[in-house]
Design a protein around this motif. Structure first.
Motif, PDB file in Angstrom:
ATOM      1  N   ARG A  30      39.651 -48.777 -50.567  1.00  0.00           N
ATOM      2  CA  ARG A  30      40.925 -49.209 -51.131  1.00  0.00           C
ATOM      3  C   ARG A  30      42.043 -48.360 -50.548  1.00  0.00           C
ATOM      4  O   ARG A  30      41.945 -47.139 -50.486  1.00  0.00           O
ATOM      5  CB  ARG A  30      40.881 -49.050 -52.646  1.00  0.00           C
ATOM      6  N   ARG A  31      43.100 -49.023 -50.127  1.00  0.00           N
ATOM      7  CA  ARG A  31      44.276 -48.324 -49.607  1.00  0.00           C
ATOM      8  C   ARG A  31      45.158 -47.882 -50.769  1.00  0.00           C
ATOM      9  O   ARG A  31      44.967 -48.281 -51.915  1.00  0.00           O
ATOM     10  CB  ARG A  31      45.061 -49.251 -48.675  1.00  0.00           C
ATOM     11  N   ALA A  32      46.150 -47.075 -50.449  1.00  0.00           N
ATOM     12  CA  ALA A  32      47.062 -46.557 -51.481  1.00  0.00           C
ATOM     13  C   ALA A  32      47.863 -47.669 -52.144  1.00  0.00           C
ATOM     14  O   ALA A  32      48.204 -47.578 -53.326  1.00  0.00           O
ATOM     15  CB  ALA A  32      48.006 -45.529 -50.869  1.00  0.00           C
ATOM     16  N   ASP A  33      48.147 -48.743 -51.388  1.00  0.00           N
ATOM     17  CA  ASP A  33      48.931 -49.832 -51.975  1.00  0.00           C
ATOM     18  C   ASP A  33      48.091 -50.815 -52.788  1.00  0.00           C
ATOM     19  O   ASP A  33      48.598 -51.798 -53.318  1.00  0.00           O
ATOM     20  CB  ASP A  33      49.710 -50.581 -50.887  1.00  0.00           C
ATOM     21  N   GLY A  34      46.772 -50.575 -52.875  1.00  0.00           N
ATOM     22  CA  GLY A  34      45.902 -51.408 -53.701  1.00  0.00           C
ATOM     23  C   GLY A  34      45.086 -52.432 -52.947  1.00  0.00           C
ATOM     24  O   GLY A  34      44.180 -53.028 -53.508  1.00  0.00           O
TER      25      GLY A  34
END
Length: 129
Positions: free
Chosen positions: A106-110
Motif C-alpha cells: 500500500r502506498r501512502a496515498d492509499g
C-alpha cells in the motif's frame, strides 16, 4: 618485489543470518549447536555462541578512578567459516533456498500495488524460515 595474495571476494548473499540456530558440520567442534551472534560478510564467517572458543590475553589497563584495573585471560568465540555450519530446522539440519512471493503493498496515498518479496525457505520441507 613482493606479491600480495588477492583477497577472497565476499559472497553476494549469505544464507545464514544473525539469530539463526546452526549446527557445526566440520572442524573440532563438529556436532555442536548454537545461535549465530555475528556475521562477518566480508570474510564469509559467522560467530556462533559457545563454538570455537579461544582464550585471549588482554593487557592490564588502569582505567583510573573507581573502576580499577581490567585485563587478564578472556574466553571468547572466534569466527568460523560459513561453509562449516548448517541451519537447524526442527529435529535436523537443512539447506537454505529462496522463493519469490507476490505481495500486495500500500502506498501512502492509499492505493495498492503488487510486488515480489524474497523469502528464505527450507530445502527439506519447503516451508518459510
Amino acid at each position: 618485489m613482493t606479491s600480495k595474495k588477492p583477497a577472497n571476494k565476499p559472497r553476494k548473499s549469505m544464507k545464514i543470518k544473525k539469530g539463526d540456530t546452526v549446527k557445526v558440520i566440520a572442524g573440532s567442534d563438529k556436532g555442536a549447536q548454537g545461535k549465530v551472534i555475528g556475521v562477518l560478510r566480508e570474510h564469509d564467517r559467522v560467530i556462533v555462541e559457545g563454538v570455537n572458543r579461544v582464550k585471549k590475553h588482554t593487557k592490564v589497563v588502569d582505567a583510573g578512578g573507581r573502576s580499577g584495573k581490567s585485563g587478564g585471560i578472556i574466553t571468547t568465540e572466534a569466527p568460523i567459516h560459513v561453509s562449516n555450519v548448517m541451519l537447524v530446522e526442527g529435529d535436523g539440519v537443512t539447506r537454505v533456498g529462496y522463493r519469490r512471493d507476490e505481495v500486495t503493498k500500500r502506498r501512502a496515498d492509499g492505493t495498492t500495488y503488487t510486488a515480489t518479496r524474497s523469502v528464505r525457505v527450507s530445502r527439506k520441507t519447503g516451508e518459510e524460515i
